[in-house]
Design an enzyme around this catalytic site. Structure first.
Site, PDB file in Angstrom:
ATOM      1  N   GLU A   5       0.951  -1.243   0.003  1.00  0.00           N
ATOM      2  CA  GLU A   5       0.103  -0.064  -0.041  1.00  0.00           C
ATOM      3  C   GLU A   5       0.942   1.353   0.055  1.00  0.00           C
ATOM      4  O   GLU A   5       0.569   2.248  -0.353  1.00  0.00           O
ATOM      5  CB  GLU A   5      -0.887   0.093   1.189  1.00  0.00           C
ATOM      6  CG  GLU A   5      -2.296   0.524   1.106  1.00  0.00           C
ATOM      7  CD  GLU A   5      -3.400   0.296   2.171  1.00  0.00           C
ATOM      8  OE1 GLU A   5      -4.248  -0.399   1.709  1.00  0.00           O
ATOM      9  OE2 GLU A   5      -3.246   0.725   3.077  1.00  0.00           O
ATOM     10  N   LYS A  56     -14.278   0.826  -4.063  1.00  0.00           N
ATOM     11  CA  LYS A  56     -15.399   1.183  -3.206  1.00  0.00           C
ATOM     12  C   LYS A  56     -16.414   1.955  -3.812  1.00  0.00           C
ATOM     13  O   LYS A  56     -17.512   1.758  -3.631  1.00  0.00           O
ATOM     14  CB  LYS A  56     -14.956   2.170  -2.058  1.00  0.00           C
ATOM     15  CG  LYS A  56     -13.870   1.131  -1.026  1.00  0.00           C
ATOM     16  CD  LYS A  56     -13.409   2.475   0.094  1.00  0.00           C
ATOM     17  CE  LYS A  56     -12.610   1.743   0.853  1.00  0.00           C
ATOM     18  NZ  LYS A  56     -11.921   2.701   1.716  1.00  0.00           N
ATOM     19  N   HIS A  96       7.162 -26.539  -0.901  1.00  0.00           N
ATOM     20  CA  HIS A  96       6.419 -27.579  -1.630  1.00  0.00           C
ATOM     21  C   HIS A  96       5.433 -26.933  -2.575  1.00  0.00           C
ATOM     22  O   HIS A  96       4.482 -27.843  -3.178  1.00  0.00           O
ATOM     23  CB  HIS A  96       5.887 -28.468  -0.647  1.00  0.00           C
ATOM     24  CG  HIS A  96       7.093 -29.302  -0.047  1.00  0.00           C
ATOM     25  ND1 HIS A  96       7.880 -30.520  -0.034  1.00  0.00           N
ATOM     26  CD2 HIS A  96       7.658 -29.007   1.174  1.00  0.00           C
ATOM     27  CE1 HIS A  96       8.627 -30.805   0.427  1.00  0.00           C
ATOM     28  NE2 HIS A  96       8.828 -29.663   1.344  1.00  0.00           N
TER      29      HIS A  96
HETATM   30  O1  PA5 Z   1      -3.401   1.722   5.886  1.00  0.00           O
HETATM   31  C1  PA5 Z   1      -4.482   2.173   5.601  1.00  0.00           C
HETATM   32  O2  PA5 Z   1      -4.544   3.298   5.868  1.00  0.00           O
HETATM   33  C2  PA5 Z   1      -5.888   1.084   5.460  1.00  0.00           C
HETATM   34  O3  PA5 Z   1      -5.080  -0.023   5.124  1.00  0.00           O
HETATM   35  C3  PA5 Z   1      -6.533   1.297   6.522  1.00  0.00           C
HETATM   36  O4  PA5 Z   1      -6.031   0.742   7.586  1.00  0.00           O
HETATM   37  C4  PA5 Z   1      -7.788   0.407   6.219  1.00  0.00           C
HETATM   38  O5  PA5 Z   1      -8.492   0.758   4.895  1.00  0.00           O
HETATM   39  C5  PA5 Z   1      -8.974   0.392   7.441  1.00  0.00           C
HETATM   40  O6  PA5 Z   1      -9.198   1.902   7.464  1.00  0.00           O
HETATM   41  P1  PA5 Z   1      -9.868   2.513   8.672  1.00  0.00           P
HETATM   42  O7  PA5 Z   1      -9.136   2.144   9.874  1.00  0.00           O
HETATM   43  O8  PA5 Z   1     -10.358   3.862   8.234  1.00  0.00           O
HETATM   44  O9  PA5 Z   1     -11.395   1.595   8.842  1.00  0.00           O
END
Ligand code: PA5
Length: 429
Positions: free
Chosen positions: A282, A417, A303
């Site tokens: 990310e 989303k 494996h």
């Molecule tokens: O690293 C990030 O920002 C995302 O992966 C969030 O942790 C994830 O989308 C969850 O978001 P939130 O804590 O706002 O529900």
């Protein structure tokens, strides 16, 4: 103290990247790079609200007294860190441990499977439970759907007042639907600091409440992170393990490697691999760039993925994570008949055989043209895990800057989303 071996990358390539690496390091330290508003995790091990931390530890103890199960509702950075720490330090079989005094920790809200939600409910069964709902934005669909369900279940079983005592929230200090809901319902709430994004938040209340509830020594975890924070702050060359790792990854990427495979021989490490994948995927995968982070659990995956690692496309490198563990466990016994031909292993512990598998694998993959880095964490435990977490976070920030991306945003996560909400007819989409 954690050590890294980057000898698979020629020293002159690392040195050539040193000026840019130091530039990235300076940007992180001075909080002046892209996404600087989300770099408070850099000083977090020293700079957190001690009163809130004390309250959190008390809440974890209270939760343990209130139920045999804690349901943790969250997704991405809001659950992977705590799951990873619990499984690595207490084992993936933590929930099934007979006679333990701490609650089972069950994770919900990290998918949209109705079956999974039902199975989780069945697993709670008639046992008393608490709920820890975690969302920084406060409105993420997966945890929001799961929380609506568990809030109702909790109120049905314990009444509105009873549920209030059993629901703990971690969210923004002032914004978001979860904050509004917590205030309205009177849930005990913990603050996710503004300057810490989800995937960098395991050492905030996001991770610390479930981790403490499971009985992990959170002081030791934070102490370890502080040790690595100091090491990262003070060493400004390739003797800084995080800078060495970032420079090595960057050199390999520039040499045409497209995939980094994080490999461990410890089956307890699987969720640490998941946490690491999110952190790097990310943070780096944007603007058409970035190493693809993959993780394997050896020897099981030798494996399944071993063939590709040995002879597939040479677009990958491997980062082994090793911890010192006591080697005195179960041994292979001598069998006078030796029908299975295993007497050559008699007297050796299973862990000694695992070590030989590691040495053999690393040599084979190196010979097969896969550059291998190794991170040695020192003795397995909460303190060294705190070091490792901070090390990976810091190296990730530096790596993102070396790549020329903002390692602290995730604009691409919104695309699915939008489509999903359109399909579901969300008002205003
Ligand atoms: O690293 C990030 O920002 C995302 O992966 C969030 O942790 C994830 O989308 C969850 O978001 P939130 O804590 O706002 O529900």
């Amino acid at each position: 103290m954690l050590r890294i071996d980057t000898s698979a990358v020629p020293a002159k390539k690392l040195e050539a990247l040193l000026p840019q690496t130091l530039e990235a390091h300076k940007k992180l330290q001075s909080k002046s790079g892209a996404g600087a508003a989300f770099t408070d995790w850099v000083t977090l091990p020293d700079d957190f609200d001690r009163d809130e931390y004390k309250r959190l530890r008390e809440a974890a103890e209270r939760a343990a007294g209130l139920g045999e199960v804690m349901v943790v509702v969250g997704i991405g950075g809001s659950y992977l860190g705590s799951r990873a720490v619990i499984e690595y330090l207490l084992s993936p079989f933590y929930n099934g441990t007979a006679g333990k005094k701490t609650p089972d920790i069950l994770f919900a809200g990290c998918n949209l499977s109705g079956d999974a939600l039902q199975r989780l409910t069945d697993r709670i069964g008639g046992r008393d439970f608490t709920v820890n709902v975690i969302s920084k934005s406060g409105g993420t669909t997966e945890p929001a759907v799961a929380f609506r369900y568990f809030r109702a279940l909790c109120e049905k079983r314990y009444g509105k007042d009873g549920a209030k005592k059993r629901i703990f929230a971690a969210t923004d200090k002032s914004r978001g639907i979860l904050k509004t809901l917590s205030d309205a319902e009177g849930y005990e709430a913990f603050v996710i600091p503004d300057g810490v994004g989800g995937r960098y938040s395991v050492l905030t209340p996001v991770g610390l409440l479930p981790i403490a509830a499971a009985g992990v020594d959170t002081d030791a975890l934070l102490d370890g992170a502080r040790v690595m924070m100091e090491a990262c702050r003070s060493a400004g060359g390739l003797d800084n393990p995080a800078l060495a790792y970032a420079a090595a990854r960057s050199a390999l990427y520039r040499d045409g490697k497209k995939i980094e495979v994080l490999a461990s021989f410890d089956p307890d490490f699987v969720y640490m691999g998941e946490w690491w994948k999110q952190l790097y995927g990310e943070s780096e995968g944007k603007d058409g760039k970035g190493l693809f982070p993959a993780a394997v659990s050896y020897t099981a995956d030798l494996h399944s993925m071993g063939q590709y690692m040995q002879e597939g496309e040479r677009i990958l490198f491997e980062t082994f994570v090793r911890a010192d563990t006591p080697k005195g466990g179960i041994r292979v016994e001598t069998d006078p008949a030796n029908t299975d031909g295993l007497n050559f292993l008699a007297g050796k512990t299973v862990d000694e055989i695992n070590d030989a598998a590691y040495e053999g694998t690393k040599k084979a993959h190196t010979d097969g043209g896969v550059p291998c880095l190794t991170v040695d964490t020192g003795p397995k435990g909460a303190a060294s895990l705190g070091e490792l977490i901070y090390f990976f976070e810091y190296a990730c920030g530096v790596s993102g800057y070396l790549l020329g991306v903002n390692p602290f945003d995730q604009p691409g996560v919104e695309a699915y989303k939008k489509n999903m909400f359109e399909l579901l007819g969300k008002p205003g989409v």
